[in-house]
Design a protein around this motif. Structure first.
Motif, PDB file in Angstrom:
ATOM      1  N   GLY B  14       0.809  -1.206   0.000  1.00  7.06           N
ATOM      2  CA  GLY B  14       0.000   0.000   0.000  1.00  7.06           C
ATOM      3  C   GLY B  14       0.845   1.259   0.000  1.00  7.06           C
ATOM      4  N   SER B  15       1.927   1.245   0.782  1.00  6.43           N
ATOM      5  CA  SER B  15       2.767   2.452   0.811  1.00  6.43           C
ATOM      6  C   SER B  15       3.974   2.223  -0.070  1.00  6.43           C
ATOM      7  N   ARG B  16       3.738   2.353  -1.352  1.00  2.00           N
ATOM      8  CA  ARG B  16       4.691   1.877  -2.360  1.00  2.00           C
ATOM      9  C   ARG B  16       6.065   2.518  -2.259  1.00  2.00           C
ATOM     10  N   LEU B  17       6.110   3.833  -2.262  1.00  2.00           N
ATOM     11  CA  LEU B  17       7.396   4.523  -2.395  1.00  2.00           C
ATOM     12  C   LEU B  17       8.318   4.211  -1.225  1.00  2.00           C
ATOM     13  N   LEU B  21      11.879   2.236  -1.515  1.00  2.00           N
ATOM     14  CA  LEU B  21      13.157   2.817  -1.113  1.00  2.00           C
ATOM     15  C   LEU B  21      13.877   1.915  -0.122  1.00  2.00           C
ATOM     16  N   ASN B  22      13.169   1.510   0.897  1.00  2.00           N
ATOM     17  CA  ASN B  22      13.789   0.649   1.900  1.00  2.00           C
ATOM     18  C   ASN B  22      14.290  -0.641   1.284  1.00  2.00           C
ATOM     19  N   VAL B  23      13.446  -1.196   0.430  1.00  2.00           N
ATOM     20  CA  VAL B  23      13.807  -2.478  -0.166  1.00  2.00           C
ATOM     21  C   VAL B  23      15.030  -2.312  -1.061  1.00  2.00           C
ATOM     22  N   LEU B  24      15.080  -1.220  -1.806  1.00  2.00           N
ATOM     23  CA  LEU B  24      16.222  -1.008  -2.691  1.00  2.00           C
ATOM     24  C   LEU B  24      17.512  -0.848  -1.895  1.00  2.00           C
ATOM     25  N   VAL B  25      17.455  -0.027  -0.861  1.00  2.00           N
ATOM     26  CA  VAL B  25      18.654   0.195  -0.052  1.00  2.00           C
ATOM     27  C   VAL B  25      19.132  -1.126   0.535  1.00  2.00           C
ATOM     28  N   LEU B  26      18.179  -1.883   1.059  1.00  2.00           N
ATOM     29  CA  LEU B  26      18.546  -3.139   1.709  1.00  2.00           C
ATOM     30  C   LEU B  26      19.081  -4.141   0.684  1.00  2.00           C
ATOM     31  N   SER B  27      18.419  -4.214  -0.461  1.00  2.00           N
ATOM     32  CA  SER B  27      18.838  -5.197  -1.464  1.00  2.00           C
ATOM     33  C   SER B  27      20.223  -4.837  -1.988  1.00  2.00           C
ATOM     34  N   LEU B 257      19.374   1.127   9.353  1.00  2.00           N
ATOM     35  CA  LEU B 257      18.985   2.433   9.878  1.00  2.00           C
ATOM     36  C   LEU B 257      17.754   2.941   9.128  1.00  2.00           C
ATOM     37  N   ALA B 258      17.747   2.699   7.823  1.00  2.00           N
ATOM     38  CA  ALA B 258      16.596   3.126   7.015  1.00  2.00           C
ATOM     39  C   ALA B 258      15.329   2.439   7.520  1.00  2.00           C
ATOM     40  N   ILE B 259      15.448   1.145   7.821  1.00  2.00           N
ATOM     41  CA  ILE B 259      14.285   0.409   8.318  1.00  2.00           C
ATOM     42  C   ILE B 259      13.889   0.910   9.705  1.00  2.00           C
ATOM     43  N   PHE B 260      14.892   1.066  10.542  1.00  2.00           N
ATOM     44  CA  PHE B 260      14.662   1.514  11.910  1.00  2.00           C
ATOM     45  C   PHE B 260      13.934   2.860  11.904  1.00  2.00           C
ATOM     46  N   ASP B 261      14.447   3.723  11.066  1.00  2.00           N
ATOM     47  CA  ASP B 261      13.878   5.049  10.920  1.00  2.00           C
ATOM     48  C   ASP B 261      12.428   4.985  10.445  1.00  2.00           C
ATOM     49  N   THR B 262      12.201   4.163   9.429  1.00  2.00           N
ATOM     50  CA  THR B 262      10.849   3.988   8.917  1.00  2.00           C
ATOM     51  C   THR B 262       9.935   3.500  10.023  1.00  2.00           C
ATOM     52  N   GLN B 263      10.446   2.563  10.820  1.00  2.00           N
ATOM     53  CA  GLN B 263       9.632   1.997  11.885  1.00  2.00           C
ATOM     54  C   GLN B 263       9.270   3.066  12.917  1.00  2.00           C
ATOM     55  N   ILE B 264      10.277   3.811  13.340  1.00  2.00           N
ATOM     56  CA  ILE B 264      10.024   4.833  14.359  1.00  2.00           C
ATOM     57  C   ILE B 264       9.028   5.850  13.817  1.00  2.00           C
ATOM     58  N   LEU B 265       9.275   6.266  12.600  1.00  2.00           N
ATOM     59  CA  LEU B 265       8.363   7.226  11.969  1.00  2.00           C
ATOM     60  C   LEU B 265       6.969   6.638  11.835  1.00  2.00           C
TER      61      LEU B 265
END
Ligand SMILES: Nc1ncnc2c1ncn2[C@@H]1O[C@H](COP(=O)(O)OP(=O)(O)OP(=O)(O)O)[C@@H](O)[C@H]1O
Ligand SMILES: [Mg+2]
Lengths: 232, 384
Positions: B14-17, B21-27, B257-265
């Motif tokens: 649902g929240s595509r962008l 982004l997270n998936v790209l950074v991680l991959s 960090l990107a994931i962590f940040d997304t989670q906190i946000l």
């Protein structure tokens, strides 16, 4: 034989600590609702309407007194029991709709049923029936951001009604709607109340809503001022 | 659990962008970690193979007075070959000077049997050549001394009694090996010639042994197994690997960090949504689980996305190899011009597990907070 009330609030007070002092949002409320009532709590802003609805909805607990909903003591419920009570028996309708933004209309309405582990077929039938009640079967695949305010609130009604709950708690459901949509919504809810026998409890200070209520409970400064049958 | 997984996918798609982004950074960190590691493993394998083939054989039997790392021991570090010499290929080292284009250059003459087959050195050419003093050198010495195949160069050496002698060497071949140790400053000559030149008949500084060698206790000779010889190389590569793991650590940390940040946000911004879940009858624990799973699903999606562009890339790399810049090739260890990455199953599994587990942990840590949220305030969208 007199029927047990579906909602029974006994001597309930709720206080919040503010700046070191206790602020009484509800003061010794006594209130009973029978099954099938279409009632509203009416009062000015800050009078405690939402607080009372939240206690009845098991989202909050009274500081003093007892609230029984479907014969269950709200104070004594565990997290899981309260969650289950809400999931099966209480539908919520909010002023700001609170639809899940990334879900489609269908998925929003389906949510409560997912938690109940119903089969996909059962869910589909129930969701489409509920969308039919509110006249939104054509919008099933839309996202909430593509809906008007009136449509959004109708989705919320379908979401509350899909599980055929005993009670629907509607906290100022018309506050964000124009007059025409407000009447639409109220007519829909009134119809569901009459056809399905669902108990509705509103909170409102909207004149339009009062026109539909069978019973008006006046709240002021956390106290019930007046509790009267509404002459329609 | 199944429901949470389903909802997690719904929320992420649902929240595509944000998800993309997270998936790209991680991959990306995923693919880089696997690639870098595979290159190191490829290098390790190549370097070991080359060193064995060009330098180590099955091990060295070294004269006790000779230390390959200390040029001063060349003078006296040699002795007559033992009687029992099955599986031994003698190598005699002597110091000498060559004079390419009038410059003087210190070199080591390395005598080796032109018939040997244990090392890949093209020593056959020494036997076939009609020249008086045919020698072969590696591409590195050829470059530093500016010598080419067919060139002649003056050489000066001392015989066993210390008397200077001089002659002319003919470069009959320039060989191309990845092992700098047998190349830099080394001139390979038929051992019979070297014996004659130095009056050190039947003497050797060390032997390269083959599989027929039985490792008897020989006085005045020390045996160094292939494994022991490779140890230096392995240590060096492991050192490099450790240095590299800082790079992966950093990459992974950025992704996490990107994931962590997304989670906190998320937990901060999605208060209303959390309140709604709870009002609809979801227990808080399930909401915690939902948010945690959302985080680990990132890593699963990253795996999928990473494989989509990673696998063709890995295959491409294993075919064309990874070019090593010339500067790095002078490092003094066996390093080919092109390294072919080696993809180990263990490496890939470890990386996958590390990424998934760490993504789950960094998702869980902030999600725990949900269990303490007040649903009434959450519904109001109040930041708690
Ligand atoms: N978590 C809280 N902490 C402190 N005070 C609170 C909290 N929740 C509510 N109150 C106070 O309790 C009183 C009753 O609040 P409530 O939200 O029930 O009013 P309401 O009748 O629903 O008002 P409105 O019509 O504006 O929605 C208000 O004065 C409010 O400031
Ligand atoms: Mg309110």
């Amino acid at each position: 034989m007199k029927k047990e009330p579906i909602i029974h609030v006994k001597n309930v007070s709720k206080s919040y600590p503010i700046a070191g002092k206790e602020f009484m949002a509800l003061k010794q409320i006594d209130l009973s609702l029978n099954e099938g009532e279409f009632a509203g709590i009416v009062g000015p802003s800050g009078s405690g309407k939402t607080t009372l609805l939240n206690i009845i909805g098991s989202l909050d607990k009274p500081t003093q007194g007892d609230a029984f909903v479907l014969n269950k003591d709200i104070k004594a419920l565990s997290h899981n029991e309260a969650a289950s009570l809400r999931n099966y028996h209480i539908g919520f309708i909010f002023q700001v709709f609170n639809l899940l933004p990334v879900y489609t209309v269908f998925e929003n309405v389906e949510f409560a049923l997912l938690l109940q582990n119903n089969s996909a077929k059962e869910r589909r039938e129930a969701v489409m029936r509920a969308l039919n009640w509110v006249g939104l079967t054509d919008h099933a695949d839309k996202r909430p951001d593509k809906l008007s305010g009136g449509e959004s609130q109708r989705v919320a009604i379908a979401r509350a009604m899909v599980k055929a709950p005993k009670i629907v708690l509607a906290d100022e459901p018309t506050a964000n709607l124009d007059s025409e949509n407000a009447h639409e919504i109220l007519k829909t809810m009134k119809k569901l109340n009459q056809e399905l026998g669902t108990t509705f409890l509103f909170s409102t200070h909207d004149e339009k809503v009062m026109g539909y209520l069978d019973r008006i409970i006046h709240l002021r400064d956390g106290k019930i001022e007046k509790d009267e049958k509404n002459k329609l | 659990m199944k429901l949470e997984l389903k909802l997690a996918f719904r929320n992420l798609f649902g929240s595509r962008l944000r998800t993309l982004l997270n998936v790209l950074v991680l991959s990306f960190s995923f693919v880089i970690i696997i690639l870098l590691n595979s290159i190191m493993d490829g290098w390790n394998q190549q370097a070991q193979k080359d060193s064995i083939e060009w330098e180590f054989g099955n091990g060295h039997l070294i004269n006790e007075k000779f230390d390959p790392l200390d040029p001063y021991t060349i003078l006296d570090g040699h002795d007559k070959m033992p009687e029992e010499n099955i599986g031994l290929t003698p190598i005699l080292e002597r110091q000498a000077s060559i004079y390419p284009q009038g410059r003087m250059m210190s070199v080591v003459l390395k005598g080796i049997s032109s018939e040997q087959e244990i090392l890949k050195l093209p020593t056959k050419i020494l036997k076939e050549s009609k020249e008086e003093f045919p020698v072969i050198i590696g591409k590195r010495l050829a470059e530093s001394a500016k010598l080419n195949k067919g060139d002649r160069v003056q050489v000066r050496w001392r015989d066993s009694k210390g008397t200077y002698d001089a002659n002319t060497l003919s470069i009959t071949e320039v060989f191309d090996s990845n092992v700098p140790n047998i190349d830099n400053g080394k001139i390979w000559i038929d051992i019979n010639k070297l014996w004659g030149m130095t009056n050190l008949e039947n003497e050797a500084s060390y032997f390269v042994v083959d599989d027929k060698f039985k490792n008897p206790e020989l006085s005045s000779w020390n045996f160094k197994s292939q494994f022991a010889l490779l140890k230096n190389l392995k240590d060096l590569i492991n050192q490099k690997k450790t240095a590299q793991s800082i790079v992966y650590g950093l990459l992974l940390a950025i992704a996490l960090l990107a994931i962590f940040d997304t989670q906190i946000l998320s937990i901060f911004r999605r208060q209303k949504e959390i309140g709604t879940y709870i009002a609809l009858g979801m227990t808080r624990l399930r909401v915690v689980r939902l948010f945690t799973i959302e985080g680990s699903v990132y890593s699963v999606l990253a795996l999928i996305v990473g494989s989509i562009y990673g696998v063709p890339f890995f295959i491409y790399m294993s075919e064309t190899g990874f070019p090593i810049p010339p500067a790095d090739q002078k490092m003094g260890i066996a390093l080919a011009e092109v390294i072919y990455p080696v993809y180990g199953l263990k490496l890939i599994l470890m990386t996958v597990l590390t990424v998934i587990i760490s993504a789950t942990i960094v998702s869980y840590l902030p999600a725990r907070k949900i269990a303490k949220l007040n649903p009434v305030l959450a519904l109001k969208g109040k930041k708690q």
